[in-house]
Design a protein around this motif. Structure first.
Motif, mmCIF file in Angstrom:
data_model
loop_
_atom_site.group_PDB
_atom_site.id
_atom_site.type_symbol
_atom_site.label_atom_id
_atom_site.label_comp_id
_atom_site.label_asym_id
_atom_site.label_seq_id
_atom_site.Cartn_x
_atom_site.Cartn_y
_atom_site.Cartn_z
ATOM 1 N N PRO A 211 0.810 -1.210 0.115
ATOM 2 C CA PRO A 211 -0.117 0.028 0.030
ATOM 3 C C PRO A 211 0.950 1.276 0.149
ATOM 4 O O PRO A 211 0.407 2.195 -0.627
ATOM 5 N N ASP A 212 2.009 1.226 0.810
ATOM 6 C CA ASP A 212 2.653 2.621 0.680
ATOM 7 C C ASP A 212 4.312 2.244 0.642
ATOM 8 O O ASP A 212 5.150 3.246 0.849
ATOM 9 N N SER A 247 -0.199 3.669 -3.011
ATOM 10 C CA SER A 247 -0.092 5.149 -2.895
ATOM 11 C C SER A 247 0.296 6.090 -4.106
ATOM 12 O O SER A 247 -0.411 6.934 -4.485
ATOM 13 N N THR A 252 -3.903 6.250 -3.138
ATOM 14 C CA THR A 252 -4.407 5.857 -1.761
ATOM 15 C C THR A 252 -3.772 4.628 -1.306
ATOM 16 O O THR A 252 -3.366 3.765 -2.355
ATOM 17 N N HIS A 253 -3.680 4.434 -0.129
ATOM 18 C CA HIS A 253 -3.228 3.175 0.351
ATOM 19 C C HIS A 253 -4.325 2.419 1.150
ATOM 20 O O HIS A 253 -4.428 1.309 1.665
ATOM 21 N N ASP A 254 -5.280 2.952 0.926
ATOM 22 C CA ASP A 254 -6.691 1.984 1.445
ATOM 23 C C ASP A 254 -7.392 0.972 0.463
ATOM 24 O O ASP A 254 -7.685 1.306 -0.480
ATOM 25 N N CYS A 255 -7.107 -0.246 0.909
ATOM 26 C CA CYS A 255 -7.492 -1.478 -0.130
ATOM 27 C C CYS A 255 -8.802 -1.382 -0.083
ATOM 28 O O CYS A 255 -9.292 -1.956 -1.054
ATOM 29 N N GLN A 256 -9.653 -0.956 0.698
ATOM 30 C CA GLN A 256 -11.139 -0.921 0.643
ATOM 31 C C GLN A 256 -11.441 -0.006 -0.511
ATOM 32 O O GLN A 256 -12.438 -0.508 -1.182
ATOM 33 N N GLU A 257 -10.921 1.049 -0.488
ATOM 34 C CA GLU A 257 -11.146 2.054 -1.408
ATOM 35 C C GLU A 257 -10.775 1.403 -2.786
ATOM 36 O O GLU A 257 -11.539 1.680 -4.017
ATOM 37 N N SER A 307 -8.355 -9.102 3.125
ATOM 38 C CA SER A 307 -9.027 -8.697 1.729
ATOM 39 C C SER A 307 -9.118 -10.032 1.122
ATOM 40 O O SER A 307 -8.130 -10.737 0.622
#
Length: 363
Positions: A211-212, A247, A252-257, A307
């Motif tokens: 994610p980042d 990111s 974004t680093h929000d996997c849900q997003e 996830s």
């Protein structure tokens, strides 16, 4: 015999504390520290009394009698020359945590905080599975650069705790098994566990992007960026950790997003997520090559392992090669408590820290 343990996990902006009675969580609290709270303490070690005082106040409000404690377990810091497992926080280790850590990090306070609670009670203070625990095989340390020797740097605490959890579920001991554990979080690391020893690992800057984190890529590309004149060293470090990976690619680093975008038909987000899964599988594949015996399982753990979309994609790549199981979550507090409990029950020996000079190539 029943044991009460106080578990302490200091982070950069919080201190997590919990009391366990054997395997059962009795009380837990996460205390947040704002920049304003920490402003009076310019050096990390200056925060020790402040953080200890906050935990004492919380336990007093809870009405918990500290005399019930059998041991205190703190998060292991960035300590040189250690292996995995538990260490007694004696004067030698306390001195190292105060003056000789590899670099400043809030986790360096974990053992010091544990000792502050334990000493007046005449009970042991431990750290357990510090992130710098290093048991690499000699051949895993060698690189093609004469100036560089590899050391282990992975999510030791959760990786080993998950290995213990899986072994127990199988009616076996962790020390009997060969496992590959992929910790999937803000950073991703993959480690090879051979009969209780992490013999090799892929750190969060040397394997899959996350994610980042930027992950690994051809070094010539990185050299070109470093000498392009476009970026400072600090900016390049952010590309590696903090502003890389998803990111950088998706904003974004929000996997849900990310998954919401995929469900809405975003083809670029879908491709990035597929690439994320492929890189995780490739990181696992690298660790599979470390064993001369059969692999018992590959374990996917960490926050991202929640996830099902991502873990399902990873399993599609690996299912024909090995058994893959998913045990999501980070569970750091539980991991610290269970490690201390194994020591108190005599199921594991506790190490004593012996400061030595690190061995370097050519010495």
């Amino acid at each position: 015999m029943s044991f009460d343990l106080l578990v302490l996990n200091p982070g950069s902006t919080s201190t997590k504390a919990a009391v366990y009675r054997d395997e059962r969580l009795l009380k837990t609290r996460s205390m947040v520290h704002t920049n304003q709270d920490l402003a009076p303490y310019p050096a990390l070690n200056d925060q020790l009394d402040y953080r200890v005082g906050m935990v004492r106040s919380w336990l007093a409000l809870e009405g918990y009698d500290l005399s019930q404690l059998s041991a205190v377990v703190g998060r292991g810091g960035i300590i040189p020359n250690i292996v995995s497992g538990g260490y007694l926080v004696d004067s030698a280790l306390a001195d190292c945590l105060l003056h000789h850590t590899v670099f400043d990090h809030a986790s360096n306070l974990g053992g010091l905080m544990a000792r502050e609670f334990a000493q007046p009670l005449n009970i042991p203070a431990y750290i357990y599975d510090a992130v710098t625990s290093d048991e690499l095989l000699p051949e895993a340390r060698v690189t093609g650069f004469k100036e560089v020797t590899r050391t282990s740097f992975c999510h030791v605490l959760n990786a080993r705790a998950t290995g213990h959890k899986y072994a127990q579920a199988m009616g076996r001991r962790y020390e009997e098994m060969n496992l590959v554990v992929a910790h999937l979080g803000g950073g991703i690391s993959v480690s090879a566990h051979s009969h209780g020893r992490i013999i090799d690992s892929v750190s969060d800057d040397a394997g899959p992007f996350s994610p980042d984190r930027g992950g690994s890529l051809n070094m010539l590309y990185v050299l070109d960026l470093c000498y392009s004149g476009k970026y400072t060293k600090a900016e390049m470090l952010k590309k590696l950790r903090g502003e890389g990976g998803m990111s950088a690619l998706l904003g974004t680093h929000d996997c849900q997003e990310v998954e919401r975008r995929i469900a809405a038909g975003d083809e670029w987000a879908a491709l990035v997520y597929q690439a994320q899964a492929l890189q995780i599988a490739k990181g696992v594949g690298t660790m599979l090559a470390c064993f001369t015996g059969l692999i018992d399982a590959v374990i996917l753990t960490g926050g991202l392992a929640n996830s099902k979309l991502l873990t399902g994609k990873v399993m599609e790549y690996l299912h024909s090669l090995c058994r893959v199981v998913v045990i999501p979550g980070e569970n750091e507090m539980e991991a610290l408590a269970l490690g201390g409990l194994r020591i108190l029950r005599g199921e594991e020996d506790v190490h004593q820290f012996h400061p030595v000079c690190p061995i370097t190539q050519g010495s």
